[in-house]
Enzyme design. Structure first.
Site, short mmCIF file in Angstrom:
data_model
loop_
_atom_site.label_atom_id
_atom_site.label_comp_id
_atom_site.label_asym_id
_atom_site.label_seq_id
_atom_site.Cartn_x
_atom_site.Cartn_y
_atom_site.Cartn_z
N HIS A 65 -0.57 11.94 -99.45
CA HIS A 65 -0.29 12.96 -98.44
C HIS A 65 0.73 13.94 -98.97
CE1 HIS A 65 -1.88 10.66 -94.66
NE2 HIS A 65 -2.79 11.46 -95.17
N ASP A 67 3.36 15.51 -97.97
CA ASP A 67 4.80 15.38 -97.81
C ASP A 67 5.40 14.33 -98.74
OD1 ASP A 67 3.38 13.52 -96.19
OD2 ASP A 67 5.17 13.10 -95.00
N ASP A 211 3.97 5.10 -96.10
CA ASP A 211 3.65 5.14 -94.68
C ASP A 211 2.75 3.96 -94.32
OD1 ASP A 211 5.01 7.47 -94.91
OD2 ASP A 211 3.37 8.78 -94.26
#
Length: 310
Positions: A65, A67, A211
């Site tokens: 991802h 970020d 995450d």
């Protein structure tokens, strides 16, 4: 060993916090530092830090991802201009190599040092005489990994009084004894390391997660860790939102730390909705009600990784 957070925000940067990046500084152990994730703006954060990009040895990307990796192309390119000549190894999920090569090729970036990109699917990634790094798959919308860094036990302290009685002073023989070798004293006597070496110092364990929703892999990665870095995107009142978007709450992070027997918990990857100090304290307090040694990760603060008491 020290942790230095350069980004603790989830999704996008904010005026208060940058997106995800964490440095593990090992000046005494390796004279270098490792980076975990590299969100946009990470190299700017490094310029504001006590870190030197030329000392960067390894990067571990948890998932693809933006970020967590949009800062990679610029950082890789800038490293050579800041004295980075030693090889750099980057570990991450399948697709990382294509992303980096495409960015560098299209921008015609020239890398003067050896760049090794290791795509993996978990397991043992790296091991030498000092450290072991393993990865396990977490539960997220895309392939996401957590990393467990294990420092190997260190030799015990030498008994200098005994060494003096043998006529051995600080120098090369000390080094041999610390390595477990036997040495010959000036008078010809043989001295075995076991006779002058104290109890080995227990190596430290750090668990740094990408995450994830709560899952079994979190617990196995964090088992007896001295430090657990766990995403805490939401307060528990938004647990349904966290579940929908494959994230965790501060309480869930604390529950994982408690169940895994971790020593200390850092909360990071915080939603932009929590921008005021009282909101951050609410996240921290929620975690501390479950696991007392919990704290919000603050950017541009050095946190020492203490060795567990024997």
């Amino acid at each position: 060993m020290e942790l230095y957070f350069m980004g603790t925000n989830a999704g996008v940067p904010s005026l208060e916090r940058n997106v995800t990046s964490l440095a593990l500084r090992m000046l005494e152990e390796r004279r270098s530092f490792w980076l975990f994730d590299c969100g946009e703006g990470t190299q700017h954060q490094i310029l504001r830090s006590p870190l030197k990009l030329s000392k960067l040895e390894k990067i571990f990307i948890t998932h693809l991802h933006g970020d967590h990796l949009f800062g990679l192309p610029g950082l890789i390119s800038s490293r050579a201009y800041q004295g980075g000549e030693d090889p750099l190894t980057i570990y991450g999920p399948v697709g990382l190599k294509q992303y980096i090569h495409t960015c560098l090729e299209l921008s015609e970036s020239h890398i003067s040092y050896i760049l090794d990109i290791v795509e993996h699917d978990g397991g043992l990634l790296f091991e030498d005489e000092s450290f072991r790094v393993e990865a396990s798959l977490l539960e997220h919308r895309v392939t996401s990994y957590g990393y467990r860094v294990t420092e190997k036990d260190l030799p015990g302290k030498l008994d200098t009084a005994v060494l003096e009685s043998y006529g051995i002073r600080p120098g090369p023989l000390y080094g041999k004894l610390k390595r477990g070798e036997s040495v010959e004293a000036p008078d010809g006597r043989i001295l075995h390391a076991s006779a002058v070496q104290g109890k080995p110092k227990k190596g430290r364990i750090l668990t740094i997660l990408g995450d994830t929703r709560p899952c079994d892999s979190v617990l196995s990665l964090a088992r007896n860790a001295d430090v657990l870095v766990h995403e805490s995107t939401f307060l528990h009142e938004l647990k349904n939102t966290a579940h929908t978007y494959y994230h965790s709450t501060a309480r869930q992070a604390a529950e994982a730390a408690r169940e895994a027997g971790a020593k200390q918990l850092f909360l990071t990857h915080l939603s932009s909705r929590y921008k005021y100090e009282d909101q951050l304290m609410q996240l921290e307090q929620e975690a501390r009600e479950v696991f007392l040694n919990s704290r919000i990760a603050r950017e541009h603060v050095l946190y020492g990784v203490e060795r567990a008491m024997e």
